[in-house]
Write a protein that holds these residues in place. Structure first.
Motif, PDB file in Angstrom:
ATOM      1  N   ALA A 183       0.846  -1.206   0.000  1.00  0.00           N
ATOM      2  CA  ALA A 183       0.000   0.000   0.000  1.00  0.00           C
ATOM      3  C   ALA A 183       0.879   1.253   0.000  1.00  0.00           C
ATOM      4  O   ALA A 183       0.639   2.206  -0.747  1.00  0.00           O
ATOM      5  CB  ALA A 183      -0.905  -0.004   1.228  1.00  0.00           C
ATOM      6  N   SER A 220      -7.440   7.451  -2.373  1.00  0.00           N
ATOM      7  CA  SER A 220      -8.085   6.838  -3.550  1.00  0.00           C
ATOM      8  C   SER A 220      -8.781   7.904  -4.400  1.00  0.00           C
ATOM      9  O   SER A 220      -8.674   7.896  -5.628  1.00  0.00           O
ATOM     10  CB  SER A 220      -9.098   5.780  -3.108  1.00  0.00           C
ATOM     11  N   TRP A 227      -7.260   1.819  -2.767  1.00  0.00           N
ATOM     12  CA  TRP A 227      -8.601   1.459  -2.262  1.00  0.00           C
ATOM     13  C   TRP A 227      -8.594   0.061  -1.625  1.00  0.00           C
ATOM     14  O   TRP A 227      -9.225  -0.168  -0.610  1.00  0.00           O
ATOM     15  CB  TRP A 227      -9.614   1.518  -3.406  1.00  0.00           C
ATOM     16  N   ILE A 272      -4.986   0.031   1.545  1.00  0.00           N
ATOM     17  CA  ILE A 272      -4.736   0.937   2.684  1.00  0.00           C
ATOM     18  C   ILE A 272      -5.711   0.632   3.821  1.00  0.00           C
ATOM     19  O   ILE A 272      -6.918   0.570   3.613  1.00  0.00           O
ATOM     20  CB  ILE A 272      -4.859   2.420   2.254  1.00  0.00           C
ATOM     21  N   ASP A 273      -5.170   0.427   5.034  1.00  0.00           N
ATOM     22  CA  ASP A 273      -6.035   0.187   6.193  1.00  0.00           C
ATOM     23  C   ASP A 273      -5.410   0.778   7.455  1.00  0.00           C
ATOM     24  O   ASP A 273      -5.485   0.202   8.522  1.00  0.00           O
ATOM     25  CB  ASP A 273      -6.267  -1.326   6.373  1.00  0.00           C
ATOM     26  N   ARG A 313      -7.337   6.049   3.388  1.00  0.00           N
ATOM     27  CA  ARG A 313      -7.745   5.196   2.258  1.00  0.00           C
ATOM     28  C   ARG A 313      -8.674   5.945   1.293  1.00  0.00           C
ATOM     29  O   ARG A 313      -8.441   5.989   0.083  1.00  0.00           O
ATOM     30  CB  ARG A 313      -8.468   3.964   2.815  1.00  0.00           C
TER      31      ARG A 313
END
Length: 527
Positions: A26, A94, A197, A200-201, A90
């Motif tokens: 990511a 995005s 999308w 990413i966390d 995120r």
């Protein structure tokens, strides 16, 4: 607060050492998105003539292809901290990656200069949100023990992209057409948006903050930063306060700035959190970042200007000559990362600033005949020195802040570099114009009818053109005026390079005065 400090201090904690591979992927996608966004500031700089011809624009209008992007980006960069907290990294990243890709495609379809300026402003505004997110992610998801790998990577992208922008732009517009300067973003942009999308966390959205969002603060910040960028970019061309647009822009900047700073200290959720400057390390890091912006953008402007105006190079030749700095940065990045583990950051900064000052000092001996090989060592020094400075500056500014401050602070930190570039270019342009006028006047004073060498030169050149059936005297006088103009420009380039040398030499002494950065202790006190 104790929990925050202990996390940042304990690099050996086993839990911290493991970095999820998904997060690494990511992060790499985010770095690539940032690269595209910063690259697009300068990618058009070597190809403005081709875009001008393609759109049928005037010479005073074409500069706005770059200016509109910069103004919009400068507004978005500090705003992205609050947006990331509201929407989450995120969602914000995005949206920015997808919007930037769409705006790039629109730029390629522009049929007139007005459309191009609007599309470039959209591209700069949306793309600007990607830059601070990467810096924030680097210091949020990686433990301190991994920073000697991550920080050089982020620093490399932030400095390499504007440096190789003219090179890549020159190649693309030469090999294909100027439309491809923008179309080249489409496929990578789609991939970056999809990766952001799905991977990413790092954080969760907090939509409740939207109710507290300071819309007046946003409007005043947009006016303040937008008009500041406009005044700095256009001031020299329009003769500063002799032009009513610059006067109006300055009035709007002062009013917007007053409202913006009042709101920042008054409202519960300000658009930009300036409290990060309470951390001494962050404040010094931002000051250094500002001056690095002057050096980074200033030289990326000066070298092509010299090569185009004095040497008569086209965009491709300028790009090939400028490639050296980019290569030097690329090769120095791993070295800078390794050094950051072993050397005191102050020593690294002093080495970097000294190298940069030496590179600009070598340029003070510039002549009209300087070519690739004469520019080689100054460019290598510039590239290596920028990387050696950038890594400790990033670590100094962001490495000791608590995690809840980093999102806002990274926006401010990146803003200082861009503002440094804008202020630096305004000062450099003004110096070049005024000093070249002064030098022209001084040189002209020497060329009187009593100057034997000048008369002999005129007679010799005039006789040569007479032999071809031309008006030798008129041609010789015109040629002499050209020589004087060229020499006046060269002398003004020397003045600017000497000014940059003094500025970076002063930074060496400023770095000596710094206290050695601690773990995360200052963050606690600044919090």
């Amino acid at each position: 607060m104790a929990a925050v400090t202990s996390t940042a201090i304990a690099p050996s904690a086993p839990v911290e050492e493991r970095v999820d591979p998904r997060r690494v992927f990511a992060f790499l996608a985010m770095v690539f998105g940032m690269f595209m966004s910063i690259l697009d500031i300068q990618i058009v700089s070597a190809s403005l003539a081709e875009i001008q011809a393609g759109l049928g624009a005037g010479s005073d209008e074409i500069a706005w292809v770059q200016t509109s992007y910069l103004i919009a980006e400068v507004i978005m960069i500090p705003l992205s901290g609050v947006l990331a907290r509201i929407l989450s990294t995120r969602v914000l990243f995005s949206i920015c990656a997808a919007g930037f890709t769409l705006a790039s495609a629109l730029c390629a379809t522009a049929t007139n200069i007005e459309q191009m300026i609007v599309y470039r402003a959209i591209q700069g505004f949306i793309g600007g949100g990607m830059i601070p997110s990467v810096f924030a992610a680097a210091f949020t998801i990686f433990p301190p023990s991994k920073r000697n790998i991550v920080s050089p990577m982020v620093g490399l992208v932030a400095t390499l992209a504007p440096t190789i922008g003219p090179t890549i732009g020159g190649y693309i517009s030469h090999a294909m057409s100027w439309h491809w300067l923008f179309l080249i973003n489409v496929v990578p942009g789609v991939l970056v948006a999809a990766a952001a999308w799905s991977l990413i966390d790092f954080d969760k959205p907090d939509l409740k903050l939207l109710k507290k969002f300071d819309w007046w603060g946003l409007a005043s910040m947009a006016v303040f930063l937008g008009t500041m960028e406009f005044v700095l970019e256009e001031g020299n061309n329009k003769d500063w306060f002799n032009d009513h647009h610059i006067v109006l822009g300055t009035i709007a900047m002062v009013i917007g700035g007053a409202i913006f700073f009042w709101r920042v200290f008054k409202v519960e959720l300000p658009v930009v959190d300036l409290r990060a400057f309470g951390n001494a390390n962050f404040a010094f890091g931002s000051l250094f970042s500002f001056i690095m912006g002057v050096g980074l953008y200033g030289l990326t402007y000066l070298y092509p200007l010299y090569l185009g105006r004095i040497r008569g190079y086209d965009s491709l030749m300028i790009g090939e000559t400028m490639f050296v700095s980019g290569a030097a940065m690329f090769l120095t990045a791993p070295v800078a990362g390794a050094l950051s583990n072993k050397l005191d950051p102050r020593v690294m900064m002093m080495i970097g600033f000294s190298g940069f000052a030496l590179g600009t000092y070598m340029m003070t001996g510039i002549t009209a005949d300087w070519d690739f090989y004469e520019l080689l060592v100054p460019q290598i020094l510039r590239g290596c020195s920028l990387m050696i400075c950038m890594v400790p500056i990033n670590n100094l500014a962001l490495g000791t802040l608590p995690p809840d401050r980093i999102k806002n602070a990274s926006g401010l930190f990146n803003l200082t570099r861009n503002l440094g570039g804008a202020v630096g270019l305004a000062i450099i342009n003004t110096m070049l114009t005024q000093r070249s006028d002064d030098h022209y006047a001084r040189l002209s004073e020497q060329l009187t009818w009593g100057n034997r060498a000048a008369l002999d030169w005129l007679a010799s050149v005039g006789a040569n053109y007479d032999s071809y059936g031309l008006d030798g005297t008129a041609v010789a006088i015109k040629k002499l005026a050209g020589v004087v103009t060229q020499q006046a420009w060269l002398l003004s380039f020397m003045d600017v390079f000497m000014g940059l040398t003094i500025l970076f030499a002063a930074l060496v002494f400023l770095a000596m005065l710094l206290k050695k950065p601690q773990g995360a202790a200052p963050a606690g006190s600044g919090h």
